[in-house]
Write an enzyme that holds these catalytic residues in place. Structure first.
Site, PDB file in Angstrom:
ATOM      1  N   GLY A  33      54.928  33.181  50.330  1.00 40.33           N
ATOM      2  CA  GLY A  33      56.515  32.997  50.124  1.00 40.33           C
ATOM      3  C   GLY A  33      56.908  32.040  48.976  1.00 40.33           C
ATOM      4  O   GLY A  33      56.304  31.057  49.002  1.00 40.33           O
ATOM      5  N   ARG A  44      51.598  37.848  48.750  1.00 37.24           N
ATOM      6  CA  ARG A  44      50.742  37.752  50.004  1.00 37.24           C
ATOM      7  C   ARG A  44      49.328  38.255  49.750  1.00 37.24           C
ATOM      8  O   ARG A  44      49.001  38.805  50.787  1.00 37.24           O
ATOM      9  CB  ARG A  44      51.409  38.025  51.286  1.00 37.24           C
ATOM     10  CG  ARG A  44      52.897  37.072  51.288  1.00 37.24           C
ATOM     11  CD  ARG A  44      53.684  37.113  52.544  1.00 37.24           C
ATOM     12  NE  ARG A  44      54.804  36.547  52.905  1.00 37.24           N
ATOM     13  CZ  ARG A  44      54.820  35.304  53.294  1.00 37.24           C
ATOM     14  NH1 ARG A  44      53.803  34.393  53.280  1.00 37.24           N
ATOM     15  NH2 ARG A  44      56.010  34.769  53.185  1.00 37.24           N
ATOM     16  N   ASP A  88      49.329  27.589  54.284  1.00 39.44           N
ATOM     17  CA  ASP A  88      48.256  27.566  54.987  1.00 39.44           C
ATOM     18  C   ASP A  88      47.350  28.935  54.534  1.00 39.44           C
ATOM     19  O   ASP A  88      46.151  28.853  54.640  1.00 39.44           O
ATOM     20  CB  ASP A  88      48.091  27.673  56.480  1.00 39.44           C
ATOM     21  CG  ASP A  88      49.165  28.559  57.156  1.00 39.44           C
ATOM     22  OD1 ASP A  88      49.876  29.236  56.518  1.00 39.44           O
ATOM     23  OD2 ASP A  88      49.243  28.568  58.457  1.00 39.44           O
ATOM     24  N   THR A 118      55.817  25.252  51.814  1.00 40.88           N
ATOM     25  CA  THR A 118      56.275  26.273  52.501  1.00 40.88           C
ATOM     26  C   THR A 118      57.708  25.631  53.010  1.00 40.88           C
ATOM     27  O   THR A 118      57.916  24.662  53.378  1.00 40.88           O
ATOM     28  CB  THR A 118      55.602  26.508  53.836  1.00 40.88           C
ATOM     29  OG1 THR A 118      56.453  27.188  55.047  1.00 40.88           O
ATOM     30  CG2 THR A 118      55.056  25.247  54.559  1.00 40.88           C
ATOM     31  N   ASP A 173      58.997  26.461  55.502  1.00 34.81           N
ATOM     32  CA  ASP A 173      59.101  26.014  57.126  1.00 34.81           C
ATOM     33  C   ASP A 173      58.657  24.731  57.432  1.00 34.81           C
ATOM     34  O   ASP A 173      58.804  24.486  58.608  1.00 34.81           O
ATOM     35  CB  ASP A 173      57.953  27.015  57.617  1.00 34.81           C
ATOM     36  CG  ASP A 173      58.710  28.579  57.855  1.00 34.81           C
ATOM     37  OD1 ASP A 173      59.573  28.759  57.244  1.00 34.81           O
ATOM     38  OD2 ASP A 173      57.803  29.541  58.462  1.00 34.81           O
ATOM     39  N   ASP A 178      55.828  23.376  58.110  1.00 36.48           N
ATOM     40  CA  ASP A 178      54.801  23.057  59.219  1.00 36.48           C
ATOM     41  C   ASP A 178      53.507  23.064  58.743  1.00 36.48           C
ATOM     42  O   ASP A 178      52.572  23.180  59.743  1.00 36.48           O
ATOM     43  CB  ASP A 178      55.048  24.507  59.992  1.00 36.48           C
ATOM     44  CG  ASP A 178      54.494  25.865  59.368  1.00 36.48           C
ATOM     45  OD1 ASP A 178      54.483  25.830  58.039  1.00 36.48           O
ATOM     46  OD2 ASP A 178      54.600  27.005  59.869  1.00 36.48           O
ATOM     47  N   ARG A 220      58.610  30.533  61.276  1.00 32.40           N
ATOM     48  CA  ARG A 220      57.976  31.642  61.859  1.00 32.40           C
ATOM     49  C   ARG A 220      57.117  30.787  63.226  1.00 32.40           C
ATOM     50  O   ARG A 220      57.344  31.104  64.503  1.00 32.40           O
ATOM     51  CB  ARG A 220      56.750  31.919  61.056  1.00 32.40           C
ATOM     52  CG  ARG A 220      55.931  32.911  61.565  1.00 32.40           C
ATOM     53  CD  ARG A 220      54.890  33.409  60.493  1.00 32.40           C
ATOM     54  NE  ARG A 220      55.630  34.221  59.584  1.00 32.40           N
ATOM     55  CZ  ARG A 220      55.826  35.809  59.820  1.00 32.40           C
ATOM     56  NH1 ARG A 220      55.527  36.204  60.748  1.00 32.40           N
ATOM     57  NH2 ARG A 220      56.304  36.193  58.924  1.00 32.40           N
TER      58      ARG A 220
HETATM   59  O1  F6P Z   1      57.105  31.377  53.946  1.00 32.97           O
HETATM   60  C1  F6P Z   1      57.443  31.177  55.288  1.00 32.97           C
HETATM   61  C2  F6P Z   1      58.648  32.022  55.517  1.00 32.97           C
HETATM   62  O2  F6P Z   1      59.623  31.707  54.716  1.00 32.97           O
HETATM   63  C3  F6P Z   1      58.820  32.306  56.915  1.00 32.97           C
HETATM   64  O3  F6P Z   1      59.780  31.448  57.404  1.00 32.97           O
HETATM   65  C4  F6P Z   1      59.249  34.011  57.035  1.00 32.97           C
HETATM   66  O4  F6P Z   1      58.983  34.392  58.233  1.00 32.97           O
HETATM   67  C5  F6P Z   1      58.329  34.501  56.019  1.00 32.97           C
HETATM   68  O5  F6P Z   1      58.080  33.518  55.163  1.00 32.97           O
HETATM   69  C6  F6P Z   1      58.975  35.609  55.352  1.00 32.97           C
HETATM   70  O6  F6P Z   1      58.248  36.000  54.369  1.00 32.97           O
HETATM   71  P1  F6P Z   1      58.590  37.355  53.479  1.00 32.97           P
HETATM   72  O7  F6P Z   1      59.043  36.786  51.940  1.00 32.97           O
HETATM   73  O8  F6P Z   1      57.165  37.940  53.149  1.00 32.97           O
HETATM   74  O9  F6P Z   1      59.389  38.219  54.126  1.00 32.97           O
END
Ligand code: F6P
Length: 345
Positions: A10, A72, A103, A125, A127, A129, A171
């Site tokens: 992301g 991804r 990760d 990230t 997040d 985390d 997440r």
């Molecule tokens: O990168 C982590 C995150 O922001 C999470 O908090 C979230 O669930 C996910 O990415 C969303 O990803 P995408 O952009 O693939 O919808």
């Protein structure tokens, strides 16, 4: 040296600041040449790349997103994916790779390290985390956006005597929820680390009403679960290449449960990807720049298989595989801080 760079997973405010720092330090101080792979590991698998010079990284420090774009893509799940990555790295005559990602991205980097590729990782990230580092760039921006949104929800909730549940990203860990929730004065905060207890929110809402405040704000991380629920709330059933579902909907579920228990009009708002978009804060630009500069220095020290990290106020480095081994979750200290601001149950 010739160094490859990619941004994977992301996107995250500050990615461009990392790229800029790597390229400027590398060109000015190490006479490096840079190749930027496009769209994360997809660009490596497909050998889709561009050269990165000073002009390419000019004017990008304050920009969100990533000039290299991202995806991804998981080469480990593709037929011959890792072999194709090795071929691209060789075709571009790269001496080293700098992988900017969380990760999932660093997990692929680790598979290439095992095949002899020289990699330095940069943690990313929103997040926040990733284990081994005290902070990931992008988190501060996400928290600022979420806190501003919570501030704005206050006035509309107050005008209508409503409860508003604000769903934020997170997440597996509730760093954004706990930080924006405390900073935004939420009445209850729910995180993935602990099952949701609706009665905590109900008690806080009733307490506020008894004090004459006719509105409440509840913050919930997207990954939080209702008690007795095995699964997180998801949108559809699709999984990405790393096996992650699209999380969304826990805010609405919490809102419905609160409305049922209290009889009060309750709405939910999901901040979603707004938290990842736009200009990085000065804090994130600084952290991203420190990470980028340290990463290219590590390449020249020959410290491969390492991830640059923040420990306290210092930038240092750890084995990359340590960072992907486990999730860094919110500690009891912050959960107790938030609980201590609300009435006892
Ligand atoms: O990168 C982590 C995150 O922001 C999470 O908090 C979230 O669930 C996910 O990415 C969303 O990803 P995408 O952009 O693939 O919808």
């Amino acid at each position: 040296m010739r160094v490859g760079i990619l941004t994977g997973g992301g996107d995250c405010p500050g990615l461009n600041a990392v790229i800029r720092a790597v390229v400027r330090k590398g060109i000015f101080h190490h006479q490096d040449e840079f190749v930027g792979f496009l769209e994360g590991w997809r660009g490596v698998v497909e050998n889709h790349a561009r050269s990165l010079d000073l002009a390419a990284v000019s004017g990008i420090l304050h920009l969100g997103g990533t000039i290299l774009r991202t995806s991804r893509t998981n080469p480990r799940k593709m037929d011959g994916g890792i072999g194709k990555c090795l071929a691209s790295i060789e075709a571009n005559r790269l001496d080293a790779m700098i992988t900017i990602g969380g990760d999932d991205t660093q997990g692929v980097a680790n598979a290439l390290i095992e095949k002899g590729v020289k990699v330095v990782g940069v943690p990313k990230t929103i997040d926040n985390d990733l284990s081994g580092t005290d902070a990931c760039f992008g988190f501060d921006t996400a928290v600022s956006i979420a806190t501003e949104a919570i501030d704005r929800l206050h006035s509309t909730a107050e005008a209508h005597n409503r409860v508003i549940v604000c769903e934020v990203m997170g997440r597996d860990a509730g760093w954004i929820a706990i930080t924006s929730g405390v900073a935004g004065g939420a009445d209850a905060i729910f995180v993935p680390e602990k099952p949701i207890d609706i009665d905590v929110a109900v008690k806080a809402i009733q307490e506020r009403r008894s004090q004459g405040k006719l509105f409440s704000i509840i913050v919930v991380a997207e990954g939080a679960k209702l008690p007795g629920t095995e699964k997180q709330a998801t949108q559809g059933s699709k999984l990405d290449a790393f096996g992650h579902a699209r999380l969304a909907g826990i805010g609405q579920a919490v809102a419905e449960a609160i409305e049922e228990k209290t009889g009060l009009e309750t709405r939910s708002v999901n901040l979603g990807h707004t938290q990842r978009g736009g200009t990085p804060t000065a804090h994130d630009r600084m952290l991203a720049t420190r990470y980028g500069s340290a990463a290219i220095d590590l390449v020249h020290q020959g410290a491969f298989g390492r991830l640059v990290v923040l420990r306290g106020t210092e930038i240092t480095h750890i084995p990359l595989q340590d960072a992907i081994a486990k999730t860094r979750t919110v500690g009891d200290d912050l959960l107790e801080l938030a609980a201590g601001l609300q009435p006892e149950r």
